[in-house]
Design a protein around this motif. Structure first.
Motif, PDB file in Angstrom:
ATOM      1  N   LYS A 176       0.840  -1.203   0.040  1.00  0.00           N
ATOM      2  CA  LYS A 176       0.080  -0.104   0.180  1.00  0.00           C
ATOM      3  C   LYS A 176       0.937   1.161   0.046  1.00  0.00           C
ATOM      4  O   LYS A 176       0.580   2.276  -0.762  1.00  0.00           O
ATOM      5  N   LEU A 177       1.837   1.205   0.828  1.00  0.00           N
ATOM      6  CA  LEU A 177       2.935   2.283   0.855  1.00  0.00           C
ATOM      7  C   LEU A 177       3.999   2.470  -0.212  1.00  0.00           C
ATOM      8  O   LEU A 177       4.550   3.420  -0.189  1.00  0.00           O
ATOM      9  N   GLY A 178       4.070   1.390  -0.863  1.00  0.00           N
ATOM     10  CA  GLY A 178       5.047   1.471  -2.058  1.00  0.00           C
ATOM     11  C   GLY A 178       6.551   1.239  -1.507  1.00  0.00           C
ATOM     12  O   GLY A 178       7.557   1.727  -1.909  1.00  0.00           O
ATOM     13  N   MET A 179       6.609   0.527  -0.297  1.00  0.00           N
ATOM     14  CA  MET A 179       8.137   0.274   0.440  1.00  0.00           C
ATOM     15  C   MET A 179       8.254  -1.141   0.433  1.00  0.00           C
ATOM     16  O   MET A 179       7.550  -2.065  -0.012  1.00  0.00           O
ATOM     17  N   LYS A 180       9.633  -1.231   0.926  1.00  0.00           N
ATOM     18  CA  LYS A 180       9.849  -3.053   1.002  1.00  0.00           C
ATOM     19  C   LYS A 180       9.401  -3.575   2.052  1.00  0.00           C
ATOM     20  O   LYS A 180       9.277  -2.795   3.087  1.00  0.00           O
ATOM     21  N   ALA A 181       8.902  -4.582   2.233  1.00  0.00           N
ATOM     22  CA  ALA A 181       8.231  -5.240   3.423  1.00  0.00           C
ATOM     23  C   ALA A 181       9.393  -5.334   4.506  1.00  0.00           C
ATOM     24  O   ALA A 181       9.101  -5.399   5.747  1.00  0.00           O
ATOM     25  N   ARG A 182      10.544  -5.450   4.136  1.00  0.00           N
ATOM     26  CA  ARG A 182      11.720  -5.484   5.140  1.00  0.00           C
ATOM     27  C   ARG A 182      11.638  -4.355   5.917  1.00  0.00           C
ATOM     28  O   ARG A 182      11.819  -4.358   7.291  1.00  0.00           O
ATOM     29  N   SER A 183      11.275  -3.171   5.382  1.00  0.00           N
ATOM     30  CA  SER A 183      11.480  -1.854   6.123  1.00  0.00           C
ATOM     31  C   SER A 183      10.322  -1.721   7.052  1.00  0.00           C
ATOM     32  O   SER A 183      10.644  -1.218   8.107  1.00  0.00           O
ATOM     33  N   VAL A 184       9.187  -2.428   6.442  1.00  0.00           N
ATOM     34  CA  VAL A 184       8.144  -2.179   7.420  1.00  0.00           C
ATOM     35  C   VAL A 184       8.222  -3.062   8.578  1.00  0.00           C
ATOM     36  O   VAL A 184       7.959  -2.850   9.808  1.00  0.00           O
ATOM     37  N   ARG A 185       8.768  -4.335   8.395  1.00  0.00           N
ATOM     38  CA  ARG A 185       8.970  -5.220   9.425  1.00  0.00           C
ATOM     39  C   ARG A 185       9.922  -4.604  10.639  1.00  0.00           C
ATOM     40  O   ARG A 185       9.681  -4.685  11.865  1.00  0.00           O
ATOM     41  N   ILE A 186      10.974  -3.972  10.067  1.00  0.00           N
ATOM     42  CA  ILE A 186      11.982  -3.381  10.946  1.00  0.00           C
ATOM     43  C   ILE A 186      11.237  -2.296  11.550  1.00  0.00           C
ATOM     44  O   ILE A 186      11.692  -1.939  12.960  1.00  0.00           O
ATOM     45  N   THR A 187      10.471  -1.509  11.257  1.00  0.00           N
ATOM     46  CA  THR A 187       9.843  -0.245  11.888  1.00  0.00           C
ATOM     47  C   THR A 187       8.917  -1.007  13.008  1.00  0.00           C
ATOM     48  O   THR A 187       8.802  -0.356  14.131  1.00  0.00           O
ATOM     49  N   PHE A 188       8.215  -2.247  12.512  1.00  0.00           N
ATOM     50  CA  PHE A 188       7.375  -2.668  13.704  1.00  0.00           C
ATOM     51  C   PHE A 188       8.247  -3.080  14.888  1.00  0.00           C
ATOM     52  O   PHE A 188       7.869  -3.028  15.990  1.00  0.00           O
ATOM     53  N   ILE A 189       9.648  -3.656  14.607  1.00  0.00           N
ATOM     54  CA  ILE A 189      10.340  -4.059  15.624  1.00  0.00           C
ATOM     55  C   ILE A 189      10.923  -3.029  16.515  1.00  0.00           C
ATOM     56  O   ILE A 189      10.670  -3.113  17.475  1.00  0.00           O
ATOM     57  N   TYR A 190      11.239  -1.809  15.926  1.00  0.00           N
ATOM     58  CA  TYR A 190      11.701  -0.898  16.658  1.00  0.00           C
ATOM     59  C   TYR A 190      10.794  -0.144  17.373  1.00  0.00           C
ATOM     60  O   TYR A 190      10.658   0.216  18.572  1.00  0.00           O
ATOM     61  N   PHE A 191       9.343  -0.077  16.844  1.00  0.00           N
ATOM     62  CA  PHE A 191       8.340   0.624  17.529  1.00  0.00           C
ATOM     63  C   PHE A 191       8.069  -0.322  18.771  1.00  0.00           C
ATOM     64  O   PHE A 191       7.646   0.147  19.865  1.00  0.00           O
ATOM     65  N   THR A 192       8.006  -1.696  18.516  1.00  0.00           N
ATOM     66  CA  THR A 192       7.821  -2.553  19.658  1.00  0.00           C
ATOM     67  C   THR A 192       8.716  -2.406  20.928  1.00  0.00           C
ATOM     68  O   THR A 192       8.480  -2.368  21.811  1.00  0.00           O
ATOM     69  N   PHE A 193      10.034  -2.181  20.688  1.00  0.00           N
ATOM     70  CA  PHE A 193      10.962  -2.102  21.568  1.00  0.00           C
ATOM     71  C   PHE A 193      10.771  -0.800  22.240  1.00  0.00           C
ATOM     72  O   PHE A 193      11.042  -0.394  23.535  1.00  0.00           O
ATOM     73  N   ALA A 194      10.370   0.293  21.372  1.00  0.00           N
ATOM     74  CA  ALA A 194      10.374   1.727  21.789  1.00  0.00           C
ATOM     75  C   ALA A 194       9.239   1.871  22.835  1.00  0.00           C
ATOM     76  O   ALA A 194       9.212   2.521  23.764  1.00  0.00           O
ATOM     77  N   THR A 195       8.221   1.105  22.635  1.00  0.00           N
ATOM     78  CA  THR A 195       7.114   1.404  23.353  1.00  0.00           C
ATOM     79  C   THR A 195       6.611   0.235  24.323  1.00  0.00           C
ATOM     80  O   THR A 195       5.566  -0.020  24.907  1.00  0.00           O
ATOM     81  N   LEU A 196       7.799  -0.557  24.374  1.00  0.00           N
ATOM     82  CA  LEU A 196       7.407  -1.659  25.408  1.00  0.00           C
ATOM     83  C   LEU A 196       6.325  -2.687  25.209  1.00  0.00           C
ATOM     84  O   LEU A 196       5.418  -3.079  25.888  1.00  0.00           O
TER      85      LEU A 196
END
Length: 75
Positions: free
Chosen positions: A25-45
């Motif tokens: 939908k965003l026109g990005m690589k799936a790997r970038s979205v996965r990494i964003t989810f991982i960082y967001f998970t660690f940042a927000t506990l």
């Protein structure tokens, strides 16, 4: 190392495909979205994981409701 590869393959095969669909939908690589989810998970506990599960549930419901039927007789 084999265990990590096995878990990754298992998650890619049987996962919810949330990151792939968001990336399309965003026109990005799936790997970038996965990494964003991982960082967001660690940042927000853990809130990132909750957001991922909510999105997976929402996409599953959306797929069930908005399935395209080729004919009236497919009901």
């Amino acid at each position: 190392m084999k265990i990590v590869t096995y878990i990754r393959t298992l998650m890619e095969k049987y996962g919810f495909y949330v990151s792939s669909r968001v990336a399309d939908k965003l026109g990005m690589k799936a790997r970038s979205v996965r990494i964003t989810f991982i960082y967001f998970t660690f940042a927000t506990l853990g809130a990132g994981f909750a957001v991922y599960l909510i999105m997976a549930f929402w996409l599953k419901i959306k797929d069930l409701i908005y399935t395209k039927r080729s004919s009236v007789f497919d009901l």
